[in-house]
Design an enzyme around this catalytic site. Structure first.
Site, mmCIF file in Angstrom:
data_model
loop_
_atom_site.group_PDB
_atom_site.id
_atom_site.type_symbol
_atom_site.label_atom_id
_atom_site.label_comp_id
_atom_site.label_asym_id
_atom_site.label_seq_id
_atom_site.Cartn_x
_atom_site.Cartn_y
_atom_site.Cartn_z
ATOM 1 N N ASP A 22 0.865 -1.167 0.000
ATOM 2 C CA ASP A 22 0.000 0.000 0.000
ATOM 3 C C ASP A 22 0.910 1.228 0.000
ATOM 4 O OD1 ASP A 22 -2.346 1.621 0.370
ATOM 5 O OD2 ASP A 22 -1.844 1.745 2.498
ATOM 6 N N ASP A 24 -0.095 4.985 0.879
ATOM 7 C CA ASP A 24 -0.313 6.009 1.900
ATOM 8 C C ASP A 24 -0.178 5.428 3.302
ATOM 9 O OD1 ASP A 24 -0.883 7.425 -0.344
ATOM 10 O OD2 ASP A 24 -3.015 7.681 0.058
ATOM 11 N N ASP A 195 -1.451 -0.345 6.155
ATOM 12 C CA ASP A 195 -1.760 0.253 7.456
ATOM 13 C C ASP A 195 -3.232 0.181 7.809
ATOM 14 O OD1 ASP A 195 -3.092 3.341 7.071
ATOM 15 O OD2 ASP A 195 -2.238 2.368 5.315
#
Length: 273
Positions: A22, A24, A195
């Protein structure tokens, strides 16, 4: 914190595999879509009011985590924000300000992991809900082998405010399955890092999932499944880690002049109106 299904340290590749990251808050410390808003404002694409709303959205994103409701709010905000923007202007601004914007917010730990995966022969793929106009250049700068990203709708060279393809939640997992079938990746040998609880489908798809700076829901899920939980906290200066292409280096040196010129031109246009 080690888990039962794998480690952050990649092993020697036995079959063709990939590491899916991922973007961000996993590779970079903030939302990539919102990170370029200062250059977009300087280039005359957004107003000061929109800039302030963007800063607030960034704050909420960082503090509150990227749950489904928050991601939907950001998606709606960005769709409305970019409506009518000239596509080529956006690409030029991203190219000219890429290192200036991204350099201070890339996690050293993420760059190290990407290098380790490459060193053992594993492909690195960035999977992001942000648009290809931003994710593609970041992926190229970081040396990723491929990117999966959202695609904004375009008509007559301008963004319409719609989204042709939304790389989010279950769609990320579906896109990874499709890419893996094309490339011959063995998913059980693949790694994934994120996250957000919204990326649970992506993490559950691979044999070696990792929660990075996880929100509370993902932390709870990772603990229940025995997934490794990693904390990334050190920003890196990419020039010290990644060779900068001469064209990008030149653009980086000229960023202040370019952005300053855009501000001056925009003011002249307003004065002449």
């Amino acid at each position: 914190m080690a888990g039962s299904r794998g480690s952050a340290v990649p092993g020697r590749v036995q079959h063709r595999s990939a590491a899916f990251f991922d973007l961000d808050k996993t590779i970079i410390a903030k939302s990539s879509s919102l990170a370029f808003n200062k250059p977009f404002q300087a280039g005359g694409l957004i107003t000061r009011g929109a800039m302030l709303r963007s800063a607030y959205a960034q704050f909420v994103y960082l503090v509150g985590g990227a749950d489904h409701d928050q991601m939907e709010k950001i998606r709606a905000f960005m769709s409305q924000l970019v409506e009518g923007w000239d596509v080529e202007t956006v690409k030029e601004i991203v190219a000219e300000t890429l290192h200036h914007v991204v350099d201070p917010i890339v996690y050293d730990e993420a760059v190290s992991l990407m290098e380790e995966h490459h060193a053992v022969g594993r492909d690195v793929v960035i999977v992001s809900t942000s648009g290809t106009e931003v994710v593609g250049p970041i992926g190229e700068m970081l040396g990723a082998d491929d990117v999966i990203a959202s695609r904004l709708a375009i008509a007559d060279g301008r963004y319409t405010g719609g989204i042709d393809y939304y790389a989010y939640a279950e769609e990320k997992a579906r896109a990874i399955e499709e890419l893996s079938a094309q490339r011959g990746y063995e998913l059980e040998d693949c790694f994934a890092y994120s996250d957000s609880i919204t990326d649970a489908p992506m993490l559950e798809l691979v044999g070696h999932p990792h929660a990075v700076n996880p929100d509370k829901d993902l932390r709870r899920l990772a603990a229940s499944k025995g997934w490794p939980i990693l904390q990334f906290s050190r920003p890196v200066t990419l020039r010290s880690r990644i060779p900068v292409k001469p064209t990008l280096a030149a653009l980086t040196v000229g960023t202040a002049l370019t952005v300053g010129g855009a501000i001056w031109l925009n003011r002249r246009r307003k004065l002449g109106a």
